[in-house]
Scaffold this motif. Structure first.
Motif, PDB file in Angstrom:
ATOM      1  N   ASN A  68      51.179  35.517  75.007  1.00 26.95           N
ATOM      2  CA  ASN A  68      51.896  34.507  76.055  1.00 26.95           C
ATOM      3  C   ASN A  68      52.301  33.186  75.278  1.00 26.95           C
ATOM      4  O   ASN A  68      53.381  32.666  75.860  1.00 26.95           O
ATOM      5  N   GLU A  69      52.023  33.071  74.036  1.00 27.06           N
ATOM      6  CA  GLU A  69      52.614  31.822  73.230  1.00 27.06           C
ATOM      7  C   GLU A  69      53.755  32.317  72.299  1.00 27.06           C
ATOM      8  O   GLU A  69      54.563  31.464  72.354  1.00 27.06           O
ATOM      9  N   THR A  70      53.701  33.483  71.765  1.00 28.67           N
ATOM     10  CA  THR A  70      54.815  33.764  70.721  1.00 28.67           C
ATOM     11  C   THR A  70      55.260  35.044  70.982  1.00 28.67           C
ATOM     12  O   THR A  70      55.867  35.592  70.226  1.00 28.67           O
ATOM     13  N   GLU A  71      55.156  35.610  72.468  1.00 32.31           N
ATOM     14  CA  GLU A  71      55.675  36.817  72.846  1.00 32.31           C
ATOM     15  C   GLU A  71      55.122  37.992  72.053  1.00 32.31           C
ATOM     16  O   GLU A  71      54.299  38.839  72.466  1.00 32.31           O
ATOM     17  N   TRP A  72      55.551  38.473  70.846  1.00 35.60           N
ATOM     18  CA  TRP A  72      54.877  39.237  69.922  1.00 35.60           C
ATOM     19  C   TRP A  72      54.490  38.654  68.745  1.00 35.60           C
ATOM     20  O   TRP A  72      54.798  37.863  68.110  1.00 35.60           O
ATOM     21  N   GLY A  73      53.084  39.081  68.270  1.00 35.57           N
ATOM     22  CA  GLY A  73      52.692  38.669  67.068  1.00 35.57           C
ATOM     23  C   GLY A  73      51.800  39.658  66.307  1.00 35.57           C
ATOM     24  O   GLY A  73      51.933  41.002  66.749  1.00 35.57           O
ATOM     25  N   VAL A  74      51.505  39.381  65.201  1.00 35.18           N
ATOM     26  CA  VAL A  74      50.716  40.309  64.405  1.00 35.18           C
ATOM     27  C   VAL A  74      49.233  39.578  63.973  1.00 35.18           C
ATOM     28  O   VAL A  74      49.239  38.387  63.634  1.00 35.18           O
ATOM     29  N   ARG A  75      48.149  40.241  64.285  1.00 34.80           N
ATOM     30  CA  ARG A  75      47.009  40.084  64.048  1.00 34.80           C
ATOM     31  C   ARG A  75      46.150  40.812  63.356  1.00 34.80           C
ATOM     32  O   ARG A  75      46.147  41.979  63.120  1.00 34.80           O
ATOM     33  N   THR A  76      45.034  40.490  62.490  1.00 33.24           N
ATOM     34  CA  THR A  76      44.135  41.234  61.839  1.00 33.24           C
ATOM     35  C   THR A  76      43.063  41.930  62.585  1.00 33.24           C
ATOM     36  O   THR A  76      42.259  40.884  63.355  1.00 33.24           O
ATOM     37  N   LEU A  77      42.511  42.878  62.004  1.00 30.80           N
ATOM     38  CA  LEU A  77      41.215  43.356  62.835  1.00 30.80           C
ATOM     39  C   LEU A  77      40.179  43.273  61.625  1.00 30.80           C
ATOM     40  O   LEU A  77      38.764  43.737  62.005  1.00 30.80           O
ATOM     41  N   ASP A  78      40.372  43.021  60.318  1.00 23.30           N
ATOM     42  CA  ASP A  78      39.674  43.008  59.187  1.00 23.30           C
ATOM     43  C   ASP A  78      39.467  41.433  58.651  1.00 23.30           C
ATOM     44  O   ASP A  78      40.528  40.738  59.017  1.00 23.30           O
ATOM     45  N   LEU A  79      38.473  41.040  58.110  1.00 21.03           N
ATOM     46  CA  LEU A  79      38.688  40.088  57.356  1.00 21.03           C
ATOM     47  C   LEU A  79      39.271  40.040  55.963  1.00 21.03           C
ATOM     48  O   LEU A  79      39.338  40.959  55.269  1.00 21.03           O
ATOM     49  N   ILE A  80      40.211  38.862  56.199  1.00 24.98           N
ATOM     50  CA  ILE A  80      41.172  39.127  54.772  1.00 24.98           C
ATOM     51  C   ILE A  80      40.771  37.561  53.914  1.00 24.98           C
ATOM     52  O   ILE A  80      40.975  36.633  54.463  1.00 24.98           O
ATOM     53  N   GLN A  81      40.817  38.221  52.638  1.00 20.00           N
ATOM     54  CA  GLN A  81      40.289  37.030  51.641  1.00 20.00           C
ATOM     55  C   GLN A  81      41.479  36.231  51.253  1.00 20.00           C
ATOM     56  O   GLN A  81      42.682  36.883  51.169  1.00 20.00           O
ATOM     57  N   PRO A  82      41.308  34.921  50.986  1.00 19.80           N
ATOM     58  CA  PRO A  82      42.410  33.993  50.362  1.00 19.80           C
ATOM     59  C   PRO A  82      43.003  34.738  49.225  1.00 19.80           C
ATOM     60  O   PRO A  82      42.415  35.446  48.328  1.00 19.80           O
ATOM     61  N   GLY A  83      44.320  34.662  49.114  1.00 23.98           N
ATOM     62  CA  GLY A  83      45.097  35.476  48.086  1.00 23.98           C
ATOM     63  C   GLY A  83      45.238  36.961  47.990  1.00 23.98           C
ATOM     64  O   GLY A  83      45.966  37.625  47.089  1.00 23.98           O
ATOM     65  N   ALA A  84      44.759  37.609  48.943  1.00 26.99           N
ATOM     66  CA  ALA A  84      45.044  39.021  49.193  1.00 26.99           C
ATOM     67  C   ALA A  84      46.373  39.362  49.559  1.00 26.99           C
ATOM     68  O   ALA A  84      46.940  38.817  50.103  1.00 26.99           O
ATOM     69  N   PHE A  85      46.793  40.453  49.200  1.00 29.07           N
ATOM     70  CA  PHE A  85      47.736  41.058  49.587  1.00 29.07           C
ATOM     71  C   PHE A  85      47.765  41.727  51.069  1.00 29.07           C
ATOM     72  O   PHE A  85      46.802  42.359  51.367  1.00 29.07           O
ATOM     73  N   ILE A  86      48.929  41.282  51.941  1.00 27.78           N
ATOM     74  CA  ILE A  86      48.791  41.919  53.399  1.00 27.78           C
ATOM     75  C   ILE A  86      49.793  43.026  53.490  1.00 27.78           C
ATOM     76  O   ILE A  86      49.490  44.028  54.122  1.00 27.78           O
TER      77      ILE A  86
END
Length: 513
Positions: A374-392
């Motif tokens: 509702n805020e950004t129309e479409w977005g991307v979210r993670t289903l996993d925990l992502i560590q700082p500095g990790a390639f996405i």
């Protein structure tokens, strides 16, 4: 003892960036000490920040919400809780303001870390029965002595009496965390009642009944558990309600990209051609050589290995182009330091794909999904925990030069991504200069500005759905591989901070400039 109030959007952004800057410094220091073989690098990093007065709100004790810390934020280390002012002890589960700093002359609790380690603990989410401290060995185990209303226990009792809210941080076991623990901030609770009596061990224990204050964001710990169930369902090819497709990429990525819409009937993300790699012109591809470059050999150490400092000697010519000559990535594959451009080994190098200087070439490893918001129309979210500095992930599309000459057949000019407009957020990642004043200036590789545009109108991947933020949790890093044209770098997305499951990804597109 103070209560902080932040109301305007501008102030919220300001305090969020202050908190994020402190966490970035901590992570840079922790990585620095880890690469130098320091034991408990997290505690050494904390000690350094304390000595440099870089930890937030040490000169005041905040009751209630901490500026810049949001419900659902996650932390890998107890030390991080101290860095942002959320908790004030590395071991004790109850953080409190001593009686000498309270006008009423009694201590009051400000935060607790709940790990469910006591027999009498009971956690129902919004209602938490918390057992006080003391009465058992330092390294855990059953109670061997009675607890008493003293120190933190006494402070919690007075928080109940005075109606002072308490910040609750829950600790979860987590294999994806470098500490094997994950600390989730779950918001403010009121201590509704206290009791004292025999516990399940037979010893006298202090028990506190805490109830979550209504009107806050959803429990971060609840989202954490729900994300695990959702990921398990998707792994079994079960389509949950609201999911348009289980794989937008149709097998072109190393992991599947589901699309979820529980808001309306829009299905536009499925209406373009998915390409997993950007399509560059032939001028970017180096000519085939009769013999591969001897920039590196089939040795992990020769290509960095992620275990030595950036200033260490290395025989890999690609690594030497990264400024200091050391590894671009840590042993766990996370980026050591943000750079104007990261030089990876390429197709003409002698090392295999498993080379530690080829992190982005091995593709995505985190489960992500496109979702309707509702805020950004479409977005991307993670289903996993992502560590700082990790390639996405990588931005893909049809490349064209800045004069508008495309390599594909698209004639629609409405969706153009200009790499030159991304602000240099890479400068923030891995920068420990605020604490390590004797390290000397950073050596950055020299590289030309990007000389291409990316047409994402008809052929692209999911990355274009990542939203914009002035306080992003990810950043864009230019990456060049081997002998590729330096004016046509890849647009790679890396994590700026620890990103919890079901959290929306955000980067800075330069829209605020």
């Amino acid at each position: 003892m103070v209560r902080a109030t932040v109301t305007t959007p501008a102030d919220l952004l300001l305090v969020r960036n202050v908190s994020r800057r402190a966490r970035l410094t901590f992570e840079a220091l922790r990585g620095h000490y880890t690469r130098r073989g320091k034991s408990r690098a997290d505690m050494v990093a904390l000690s350094t920040m304390l000595s440099r007065n870089l930890c937030l709100y040490r000169d005041k004790r905040i009751v209630g919400p901490v500026p810049g810390v949001f419900v659902g934020d996650v932390f890998n280390y107890r030390a991080e809780l101290i860095v942002v002012g959320l908790h004030n002890h590395t071991q004790a589960g109850i953080g409190y303001v001593p009686a000498s700093l309270v006008s009423e002359g009694h201590p009051v609790a400000t935060s607790i870390v709940s790990s469910g380690g006591y027999l009498d603990d009971s956690d129902g989410g919004d209602v938490l029965v918390y057992t006080g401290s003391g009465g058992r060995p330092r390294n855990g185990g059953e109670h061997h002595a009675d607890q008493a209303f003293e120190r933190g226990n006494l402070a919690l009792a007075y928080s109940c009496k005075y109606g002072v809210e308490v910040r609750v941080i829950r600790c979860h076991d987590c294999d994806a965390s470098p500490s094997a623990k994950l600390y989730v901030y779950d918001g403010l609770y009121k201590v509704e009642s206290t009791s004292y009596g025999p516990g399940k061990s037979g010893r006298e224990v202090c028990k506190f009944n805490l109830v979550r204050i209504p009107g806050q964001e959803e429990l971060g710990s609840k989202i954490w558990h729900a994300s695990r169930k959702l990921a398990a369902m998707l792994d079994t090819n079960t389509r949950p309600p609201g999911y348009i497709t289980l794989d937008l990429a149709k097998g072109k990525e190393a992991v599947r990209i589901p699309v979820c819409n529980t808001v309306d009937q829009n299905t536009s993300p499925t209406e373009f051609e998915y390409i997993a790699r950007p399509e560059f012109p032939p001028s970017m591809v180096p000519p085939k050589l009769a013999r591969r470059r001897r920039c590196c050999i089939y040795s992990q150490t020769a290509c960095g290995g992620g275990s030595s400092s950036r200033s260490s000697s290395c025989s890999c010519a690609c690594l030497k182009r990264n400024g200091g000559g050391g590894p671009a990535y840590n042993a766990d594959g996370t980026l050591v330091r943000g750079l104007p451009v990261v030089y990876e080994c390429g197709v003409l190098c002698g090392c295999p794909l498993s080379c530690p200087n080829r992190v982005t070439q091995r593709g995505m490893t985190h489960r992500l999904e496109v979702f309707r918001s509702n805020e950004t129309e479409w977005g991307v979210r993670t289903l996993d925990l992502i560590q700082p500095g990790a390639f996405i992930c990588e931005f893909t599309g049809v490349a064209m030069d800045t004069a508008g000459n495309a390599t594909g057949s698209s004639t629609y000019w409405g969706g153009i991504l200009d790499p030159r407009k991304f602000p240099p957020r890479w400068r923030e990642w891995g920068d420990a200069s605020a604490a390590l004043t004797d390290e000397g200036p950073s050596l950055f590789p020299q590289c030309p500005a990007p000389e291409y545009l990316l047409d994402v109108s008809l052929r692209r991947n999911f990355a274009t759905y990542i939203c914009h933020s002035g306080a992003p949790n990810a950043f864009v890093e230019f990456v060049n591989r081997g002998d590729e044209n330096e004016s046509w770098p890849h647009l790679m997305v890396f994590a700026m901070e620890t990103i919890p499951p079901m959290c929306e990804l955000s980067i800075d597109y330069g829209l605020d400039q």
